[in-house]
Design a protein around this motif. Structure first.
Motif: not given
Length: 200
Positions: A118-123, A141-142
């Motif tokens: 899981l990778a998370i990006e704050v835009i 994967p996500e």
């Protein structure tokens, strides 16, 4: 802002707020050299795709949101007894794919792996390389994107990302509840709200 490869390090020294610097024609060797030069400075985020390099200097608002997401997600993992390995903003890259990325937060679930599940990006700043294009090359994967108080979830299916209404990795996580908790400025209140709605 567009800069030549030789101007990159000078630009970095002048950052004091969130902004993007986009540079084209950057070799893989130059990209890796820059990663090494910034190895002791976790403030900057680098993205690389086919010779285009982006350097992001996150704002305080950006870092506040990404930290809230991390705390709440890790609270969920612990409460649900899900083994997890936090990888933070580790640089993930593959020379053969000509792509590299530093997510805001990232996690391996169940077992530790070379690349996160899981990778998370704050835009908070628009423009630049499409992050999904890089993550697709790295076969993450996500991927979650937080933008404008909303959460968009993308799952890799047959080599392409498809937007989902619910996390496929965490199917029991209530997406609406999680979004509501992230929006709370008091993290202790947010954690209590998350705990009170989780299955025991």
């Amino acid at each position: 802002m567009v800069a030549s490869p030789n101007e990159l390090l000078e630009i970095i020294d002048n950052y004091d707020c969130e902004e993007l610097t986009i540079t084209t024609g950057v070799s893989w060797q130059k990209y890796e050299k820059l990663i090494n030069q910034l190895s002791d400075d976790s403030f900057y985020r680098l993205s690389y795709l086919d010779g285009t390099l982006i350097i992001l200097s996150p704002s305080r608002a950006h870092e506040t949101i990404k930290k809230r997401i991390a705390i709440l997600l890790e609270t969920y993992f612990i409460q649900q007894q899900i083994p997890f390995y936090p990888l933070g903003s580790t640089t993930f890259r593959q020379k053969s794919k000509r792509g590299g990325k530093e997510p805001d937060e990232s996690y391996c679930l169940e077992t530790e792996k070379d690349f996160p599940d899981l990778a998370i990006e704050v835009i908070t700043t628009s423009g630049g390389i499409g992050s999904l294009d890089i993550y697709q090359r790295l076969q993450i994967p996500e991927v979650w994107f937080w933008q404008h108080n909303s959460l968009r979830i993308y799952t890799l299916r047959d080599g392409d990302y498809q937007e989902q209404s619910q996390s496929q990795l965490l199917p029991l996580l209530d997406r609406s509840l999680f979004i509501n908790c992230v929006q709370k400025t008091d993290i202790s209140v947010a954690i209590q709200q998350l705990y009170s709605h989780l299955p025991s």
